[in-house]
Write a protein that holds these residues in place. Structure first.
Motif, PDB file in Angstrom:
ATOM      1  N   GLU A  27      58.908  17.966 -20.646  1.00 58.25           N
ATOM      2  CA  GLU A  27      59.196  19.168 -19.861  1.00 58.25           C
ATOM      3  C   GLU A  27      58.899  18.929 -18.387  1.00 58.25           C
ATOM      4  N   THR A  43      62.636  19.721 -11.372  1.00 56.75           N
ATOM      5  CA  THR A  43      63.219  19.194 -10.134  1.00 56.75           C
ATOM      6  C   THR A  43      62.108  18.618  -9.255  1.00 56.75           C
ATOM      7  N   GLU A  52      60.829  22.925 -10.021  1.00 59.11           N
ATOM      8  CA  GLU A  52      61.555  24.076 -10.545  1.00 59.11           C
ATOM      9  C   GLU A  52      62.125  23.730 -11.909  1.00 59.11           C
ATOM     10  N   MET A  53      62.258  24.766 -12.717  1.00 62.09           N
ATOM     11  CA  MET A  53      62.788  24.576 -14.071  1.00 62.09           C
ATOM     12  C   MET A  53      64.249  24.147 -14.021  1.00 62.09           C
ATOM     13  N   THR A  54      64.611  23.312 -14.984  1.00 58.72           N
ATOM     14  CA  THR A  54      66.001  22.935 -15.202  1.00 58.72           C
ATOM     15  C   THR A  54      66.351  23.322 -16.636  1.00 58.72           C
ATOM     16  N   SER A  55      67.603  23.204 -16.992  1.00 56.42           N
ATOM     17  CA  SER A  55      67.967  23.511 -18.376  1.00 56.42           C
ATOM     18  C   SER A  55      67.281  22.531 -19.332  1.00 56.42           C
ATOM     19  N   LEU A  56      67.132  21.288 -18.911  1.00 46.88           N
ATOM     20  CA  LEU A  56      66.472  20.298 -19.763  1.00 46.88           C
ATOM     21  C   LEU A  56      64.979  20.584 -19.889  1.00 46.88           C
ATOM     22  N   SER A  57      64.326  20.937 -18.799  1.00 44.36           N
ATOM     23  CA  SER A  57      62.891  21.251 -18.902  1.00 44.36           C
ATOM     24  C   SER A  57      62.677  22.507 -19.747  1.00 44.36           C
ATOM     25  N   SER A  58      63.591  23.444 -19.649  1.00 42.04           N
ATOM     26  CA  SER A  58      63.509  24.654 -20.471  1.00 42.04           C
ATOM     27  C   SER A  58      63.685  24.304 -21.952  1.00 42.04           C
ATOM     28  N   PHE A  59      64.606  23.401 -22.239  1.00 46.54           N
ATOM     29  CA  PHE A  59      64.808  22.958 -23.625  1.00 46.54           C
ATOM     30  C   PHE A  59      63.532  22.321 -24.172  1.00 46.54           C
ATOM     31  N   TYR A  60      62.942  21.412 -23.400  1.00 41.45           N
ATOM     32  CA  TYR A  60      61.719  20.765 -23.872  1.00 41.45           C
ATOM     33  C   TYR A  60      60.564  21.755 -23.997  1.00 41.45           C
ATOM     34  N   SER A  79      60.906  24.829 -24.959  1.00 39.77           N
ATOM     35  CA  SER A  79      61.127  25.539 -26.227  1.00 39.77           C
ATOM     36  C   SER A  79      60.731  24.660 -27.412  1.00 39.77           C
TER      37      SER A  79
END
Length: 115
Positions: free
Chosen positions: A86, A91, A95-103, A105
């Motif tokens: 995550e 970035t 900042e959150m990215t879609s990939l960091s958000s996925f990890y 979760s």
């Protein structure tokens, strides 16, 4: 097993879905946690929860759930791995990215097993 029993079992604290386990297995192999990845493979082979008789996708593996029988230490390794992933996916300005958000979760799903 009827549909109500199945829903209760799925919502218990020791169950994860196929997609979560496959991604965890992939990430563990990538992180060179081969023995733990093989434990996930074993879960996928041996710990599938029986679906109700009238489940509309009873033959589809991606709709399956599995009983997790790993030690707290093993789960902590997985949580830590997803935490690292995550953070690595943020970035340059954190900042959150879609990939960091996925990890995040994925981390949450595994962390829920030890809380």
């Amino acid at each position: 097993m009827d549909a109500n029993e199945y829903q209760l079992l799925k919502s218990s604290g020791e169950i994860l879905d196929f997609a979560t386990l496959k991604e965890t297995e992939r990430c563990l192999f990538e992180a060179r946690h081969s023995q733990l990845a093989q434990s996930i493979t074993r879960i996928l082979v041996n710990n599938k929860i029986e679906k109700p008789v009238y489940h509309d996708k009873s033959e589809e593996q991606y709709t399956s759930y599995y009983r997790i029988d790993l030690s707290a230490e093993d789960i902590e390794i997985i949580v830590s791995m997803f935490g690292d992933k995550e953070v690595s996916a943020l970035t340059a300005n954190f900042e959150m990215t879609s990939l960091s958000s996925f990890y995040a979760s994925m981390l949450d799903r595994w962390n829920d097993l030890i809380i």
